[in-house]
Design an enzyme around this catalytic site. Structure first.
Site, mmCIF file in Angstrom:
data_model
loop_
_atom_site.group_PDB
_atom_site.id
_atom_site.type_symbol
_atom_site.label_atom_id
_atom_site.label_comp_id
_atom_site.label_asym_id
_atom_site.label_seq_id
_atom_site.Cartn_x
_atom_site.Cartn_y
_atom_site.Cartn_z
ATOM 1 N N THR A 64 -4.464 3.786 -1.165
ATOM 2 C CA THR A 64 -4.952 5.161 -1.125
ATOM 3 C C THR A 64 -4.167 6.044 -2.081
ATOM 4 O OG1 THR A 64 -5.598 4.857 1.182
ATOM 5 C CG2 THR A 64 -5.402 7.120 0.397
ATOM 6 N N TYR A 68 2.450 -6.507 2.374
ATOM 7 C CA TYR A 68 1.157 -5.821 2.310
ATOM 8 C C TYR A 68 0.086 -6.864 2.002
ATOM 9 C CZ TYR A 68 -2.272 -2.275 0.708
ATOM 10 O OH TYR A 68 -3.375 -1.478 0.524
ATOM 11 N N LYS A 117 1.654 -5.663 7.025
ATOM 12 C CA LYS A 117 0.467 -4.804 7.111
ATOM 13 C C LYS A 117 -0.743 -5.698 6.862
ATOM 14 C CE LYS A 117 -1.502 -0.755 4.663
ATOM 15 N NZ LYS A 117 -2.736 -1.341 4.091
#
Length: 289
Positions: A47, A134, A162
């Site tokens: 993002t 990630y 994550k």
């Protein structure tokens, strides 16, 4: 509370058309996240458009965010194609006051497990900051197996993972990674499914919406982490129009439009990404009501 737990809110990184971070706008987003009750700021994730920024601008973004956050930690994405670059970005983040790191196995040539392991081992050793794996196979084209995560969990400094929402049963997915790496904090992204992930017992919600609507997202996270399914369902239902837009169109262009509508920035998505059309903007506006 551990750094990789609760609601981690991921803001956009407002920038000019030439890729310069608009530090004032970013600082404002971070202050809103903190005031809204989030547990951490997830800076320079997908993002945050980290791959669109130079090393210098990424460092400026970290400085702006850390300077704006007075009581919550800033977790910084340090993904890069080359290992030495990712190590340098990790050291930059540490020197600017980041509290933790987030690393995706970014590549042009698809990576093998041995390469990913060596990459993470090197970046984890570049600083003393805790590092979160990630897993974002939709962009990296690499999928972390529970077996690889178990090996990575033994690397000093690696503290969390994550995960994306699974295609199958979420509770089964969580159980597999929990069994493989019981010492890791385990969180999920994919906002529309994270209520159920928190109710199932994961540790963190890595949230796009939290970077835009932190107060509402924090209330949802608290209800789900407390096991209050009725309250979590009620709060999640208010997000349903936004979740539909994220699933259908992806979240990045949507949150840029929403941030503009909310007066948080005038920045456009980094090119070659284009702003959404007027019809879709109307749907975004309706979802924010």
């Amino acid at each position: 509370m551990r750094i990789f737990s609760g609601l981690s809110a991921f803001p956009i990184t407002p920038m000019t058309a030439s890729g310069e971070v608009i530090a004032e706008d970013l600082a404002g987003l971070v202050r809103c996240i903190e005031a809204g009750g989030a547990d951490s700021v997830g800076l320079l994730g997908s993002t945050g458009s980290y791959m669109f920024l130079t090393r210098e601008e990424r460092r400026r973004a970290v400085a702006a965010a850390v300077g704006a956050a007075s009581s919550i930690p800033v977790i910084v994405g340090v993904g890069a194609i080359r290992t030495d670059e990712a190590c340098a970005l990790a050291r930059d983040a540490a020197s600017e006051g980041a509290a933790g790191l987030l690393l995706a196995p970014v590549s042009y040539t698809p990576l093998e497990e041995a390469e990913v392991f060596a990459h993470f081992e090197a970046v984890a050793s570049a600083t003393t900051l805790p590092l979160c794996i990630y897993s974002n196979p939709s962009t990296t084209k690499f999928t972390f197996s529970p077996e690889l995560v178990a090996r990575l969990a033994r690397v000093p400094g690696i503290a969390a993972i994550k995960l994306p929402l699974p295609s199958g049963d979420l509770a089964t997915d969580l159980a597999a990674f929990r069994a493989a790496a019981p010492a890791l904090s385990i969180g999920y992204s994919g906002d529309w499914g994270c209520k159920d992930a928190l109710l199932a017992g994961c540790d963190a919600w890595f949230s796009v919406a939290g970077g835009l609507l932190p107060e509402a997202a924090s209330a949802l996270a608290r209800a789900a982490m407390a096991g209050d399914r009725d309250e979590a369902d009620r709060r999640d239902s208010a997000f349903a129009p936004l979740w539909d837009l994220f699933r259908t169109h992806g979240s990045l262009r949507i949150v840029y439009a929403a941030a503009q509508m909310m007066g948080l920035t005038t920045a456009e998505p980094p090119r070659p990404l284009l702003a959404i059309n007027d019809d879709l903007r109307a749907k975004v506006a309706a979802a924010l009501l």
